[in-house]
Design a protein around this motif. Structure first.
Motif, mmCIF file in Angstrom:
data_model
loop_
_atom_site.group_PDB
_atom_site.id
_atom_site.type_symbol
_atom_site.label_atom_id
_atom_site.label_comp_id
_atom_site.label_asym_id
_atom_site.label_seq_id
_atom_site.Cartn_x
_atom_site.Cartn_y
_atom_site.Cartn_z
ATOM 1 N N PRO A 33 0.809 -1.223 0.000
ATOM 2 C CA PRO A 33 0.000 0.000 0.000
ATOM 3 C C PRO A 33 0.843 1.275 0.000
ATOM 4 O O PRO A 33 0.482 2.262 -0.649
ATOM 5 N N GLN A 34 1.966 1.259 0.726
ATOM 6 C CA GLN A 34 2.842 2.434 0.759
ATOM 7 C C GLN A 34 3.392 2.727 -0.637
ATOM 8 O O GLN A 34 3.391 3.873 -1.090
ATOM 9 N N ALA A 35 3.852 1.691 -1.335
ATOM 10 C CA ALA A 35 4.392 1.877 -2.680
ATOM 11 C C ALA A 35 3.305 2.335 -3.654
ATOM 12 O O ALA A 35 3.552 3.198 -4.509
ATOM 13 N N GLU A 36 2.122 1.768 -3.528
ATOM 14 C CA GLU A 36 1.019 2.157 -4.406
ATOM 15 C C GLU A 36 0.594 3.598 -4.150
ATOM 16 O O GLU A 36 0.260 4.334 -5.095
ATOM 17 N N ALA A 37 0.613 4.022 -2.885
ATOM 18 C CA ALA A 37 0.259 5.402 -2.562
ATOM 19 C C ALA A 37 1.270 6.376 -3.147
ATOM 20 O O ALA A 37 0.908 7.445 -3.658
ATOM 21 N N ALA A 38 2.536 6.012 -3.113
ATOM 22 C CA ALA A 38 3.573 6.855 -3.711
ATOM 23 C C ALA A 38 3.376 6.959 -5.218
ATOM 24 O O ALA A 38 3.516 8.039 -5.807
ATOM 25 N N ALA A 39 3.036 5.837 -5.855
ATOM 26 C CA ALA A 39 2.826 5.829 -7.304
ATOM 27 C C ALA A 39 1.643 6.696 -7.712
ATOM 28 O O ALA A 39 1.635 7.273 -8.809
ATOM 29 N N VAL A 90 0.676 7.950 7.838
ATOM 30 C CA VAL A 90 1.442 6.980 8.608
ATOM 31 C C VAL A 90 0.737 5.633 8.515
ATOM 32 O O VAL A 90 -0.432 5.511 8.905
ATOM 33 N N GLY A 91 1.415 4.632 8.002
ATOM 34 C CA GLY A 91 0.833 3.298 7.954
ATOM 35 C C GLY A 91 0.587 2.772 9.359
ATOM 36 O O GLY A 91 1.375 3.016 10.275
ATOM 37 N N GLY A 92 -0.516 2.065 9.533
ATOM 38 C CA GLY A 92 -0.850 1.520 10.849
ATOM 39 C C GLY A 92 -1.499 0.151 10.743
ATOM 40 O O GLY A 92 -2.086 -0.184 9.720
ATOM 41 N N HIS A 93 -1.343 -0.628 11.794
ATOM 42 C CA HIS A 93 -1.966 -1.956 11.837
ATOM 43 C C HIS A 93 -2.250 -2.354 13.278
ATOM 44 O O HIS A 93 -1.348 -2.785 13.994
ATOM 45 N N PRO A 94 -3.504 -2.225 13.721
ATOM 46 C CA PRO A 94 -3.858 -2.710 15.054
ATOM 47 C C PRO A 94 -3.858 -4.232 15.074
ATOM 48 O O PRO A 94 -4.545 -4.870 14.285
ATOM 49 N N MET A 95 -3.086 -4.810 15.978
ATOM 50 C CA MET A 95 -2.916 -6.258 16.006
ATOM 51 C C MET A 95 -4.007 -6.915 16.849
ATOM 52 O O MET A 95 -3.772 -7.444 17.937
ATOM 53 N N ALA A 96 -5.207 -6.865 16.337
ATOM 54 C CA ALA A 96 -6.344 -7.489 16.996
ATOM 55 C C ALA A 96 -7.387 -7.799 15.940
ATOM 56 O O ALA A 96 -7.416 -7.172 14.880
ATOM 57 N N GLY A 97 -8.237 -8.750 16.210
ATOM 58 C CA GLY A 97 -9.273 -9.104 15.262
ATOM 59 C C GLY A 97 -10.148 -10.217 15.805
ATOM 60 O O GLY A 97 -9.931 -10.721 16.911
ATOM 61 N N GLY A 107 9.533 -1.005 10.481
ATOM 62 C CA GLY A 107 9.630 -0.716 9.060
ATOM 63 C C GLY A 107 8.573 -1.489 8.291
ATOM 64 O O GLY A 107 8.033 -2.490 8.775
ATOM 65 N N HIS A 108 8.271 -1.050 7.070
ATOM 66 C CA HIS A 108 7.229 -1.696 6.277
ATOM 67 C C HIS A 108 7.541 -3.172 6.014
ATOM 68 O O HIS A 108 6.698 -4.051 6.239
ATOM 69 N N GLU A 109 8.719 -3.448 5.506
ATOM 70 C CA GLU A 109 9.086 -4.824 5.183
ATOM 71 C C GLU A 109 9.198 -5.678 6.449
ATOM 72 O O GLU A 109 8.812 -6.857 6.446
ATOM 73 N N GLU A 110 9.743 -5.092 7.500
ATOM 74 C CA GLU A 110 9.862 -5.813 8.771
ATOM 75 C C GLU A 110 8.483 -6.235 9.271
ATOM 76 O O GLU A 110 8.276 -7.368 9.716
ATOM 77 N N HIS A 111 7.534 -5.323 9.185
ATOM 78 C CA HIS A 111 6.159 -5.632 9.592
ATOM 79 C C HIS A 111 5.588 -6.766 8.761
ATOM 80 O O HIS A 111 4.994 -7.717 9.287
ATOM 81 N N ASP A 112 5.753 -6.688 7.450
ATOM 82 C CA ASP A 112 5.136 -7.686 6.573
ATOM 83 C C ASP A 112 5.730 -9.074 6.781
ATOM 84 O O ASP A 112 5.019 -10.087 6.702
#
Length: 298
Positions: free
Chosen positions: A93-99, A108-115, A165-170
Motif C-alpha cells: 500500500p505504501q508503494a502504491e500510494a507513492a505511485a 502513517v501506515g498503521g496496523h492494530p494487532m487485533a481481530g 519498518g514496512h518490510e519488517e512488519h510484513d
C-alpha cells in the motif's frame, strides 16, 4: 485529538470508532455501503457522512488493495489533516500510494494487532484493541504531527504503539498471522471429506486449531495476496517440514522396521520443535516497549 473520520465501517473500523467515541472524539463514519455506516452509527460509533471541515485524523479501515486509492481519494477531498490506515499489509500500500502521488508527509501506515473471526460492524467491540500492539510504519519524510496523531489514535484505543519498518512488519505478520491463517484454512478444508459420524467426535483441540479459518474468505484473499512473497516463504518452510513428517509417518506405517527408529526420531523432533516454538509466544509484552516484533493478531 478532537475529531476523526473512519473510512470503512467493518469490524476494525467500527471498533476504532467506538473506542474513539468512548474517549470523547467526534467521529465521522464513511463507507461505500451506506447500510454498514448506519449500522455502525446505531451502535454509537459516530456520525454518518463526511465532516464540513477537515478532521484531525482519518483512519482508512479498508482492505490492503484499497488503501492507496482511498488515501488518494480522501486527500483530494480534504477529508483530514493527517491520515493513517488499519490494513495488515504495509509495504505494498505504501508503494502504491507513492505511485498515485499521495502526500505521504501526512500519512502513517498503521496496523492494530487485533481481530475476530466474525466480520462487519455488528461484530465490533470498543475494547477490541485494549492492551494489544498497534504497529506504526512511518516512512522517511512523514511529518511529526501525523506520527503524533497516529500514535495518539493507538493510545486512545487502549493499544500499545509499536514502530516498525514496512518490510519488517510484513515479514512478521506473514509468520504470526497470515501463514497460520492459511494453515488453519487448509486443515479445516480437510473436514469437507469427513463423515458426519467422524465430525461428531471433534473436540476443543480441533476447534482451537481451525478457529481463524472462519474469517471472511474474500478479505483474507486480499490480505494474503497483498503479502504474497513473505507468506510464500513461511509456507514453503512449513511444506518442507510437513514433507519430512509425511515421509516419517509412511515409514512408520510400513513393514520396514529398519526405518522405524529414524522415522520416529523425525516425528519426535517435529513435535519437540512445535513445543519449543509455542513456548516463544509472549504472554504479554511490557507496556511502552518498542518491540522488534509483534504479537499474534488473532
Amino acid at each position: 485529538m478532537r475529531s476523526a473520520a473512519v473510512v470503512g465501517t467493518g469490524l476494525i473500523g467500527t471498533s476504532i470508532a467506538l473506542a474513539l467515541r468512548g474517549r470523547g472524539v467526534t467521529t465521522y463514519l464513511l463507507d461505500r455501503d451506506p447500510e454498514a455506516a448506519r449500522t455502525a452509527a446505531d451502535l454509537g460509533a459516530g456520525l454518518v457522512g463526511a465532516p464540513r471541515t477537515p478532521v484531525d485524523l482519518a483512519v482508512l479501515a479498508v482492505p490492503p488493495q484499497h488503501v492507496a486509492s482511498a488515501l488518494h481519494e480522501h486527500q483530494q477531498l480534504r477529508l483530514a489533516e493527517d491520515y493513517t490506515d488499519a490494513a495488515s499489509v504495509k509495504a505494498k500500500p505504501q508503494a502504491e500510494a507513492a505511485a498515485l502521488g499521495c502526500d505521504l508527509s501526512r500519512y502513517v501506515g498503521g496496523h492494530p494487532m487485533a481481530g475476530r473471526e466474525q466480520s462487519g460492524p455488528l461484530a465490533a467491540q470498543g475494547d477490541l484493541f485494549q492492551g494489544r500492539p498497534w504497529v506504526l510504519t512511518p516512512a522517511a519524510g512523514v511529518g511529526r504531527r501525523a506520527v503524533g496523531r497516529a500514535t495518539e489514535l493507538a493510545e486512545l484505543c487502549g493499544a500499545r504503539p509499536v514502530v516498525m519498518g514496512h518490510e519488517e512488519h510484513d515479514r512478521a505478520v506473514a509468520l504470526i498471522s497470515h501463514a497460520p491463517h492459511m494453515v488453519a484454512s487448509l486443515l479445516a478444508a480437510r473436514l469437507l471429506d469427513g463423515d458426519e459420524s467422524e465430525l461428531q467426535l471433534a473436540g476443543q483441540g480441533l476447534r482451537d486449531a481451525t478457529r481463524i479459518a472462519a474469517g471472511d474468505a474474500e478479505l483474507w484473499t486480499d490480505i494474503v495476496g497483498s503479502n504474497a512473497r513473505a507468506v510464500a516463504e513461511v509456507l514453503g518452510e512449513v511444506a518442507l517440514e510437513l514433507r519430512t513428517v509425511v515421509d516419517a509417518l509412511r515409514d512408520l506405517g510400513s513393514d520396514a522396521p529398519e526405518r522405524h527408529l529414524t522415522s520416529r526420531a523425525h516425528l519426535t523432533t517435529a513435535l519437540v520443535r512445535g513445543v519449543q516454538g509455542r513456548g516463544r509466544i509472549p504472554a504479554k509484552a511490557p507496556g511502552g516497549l518498542r518491540l522488534s516484533g509483534v504479537a499474534a493478531a488473532n
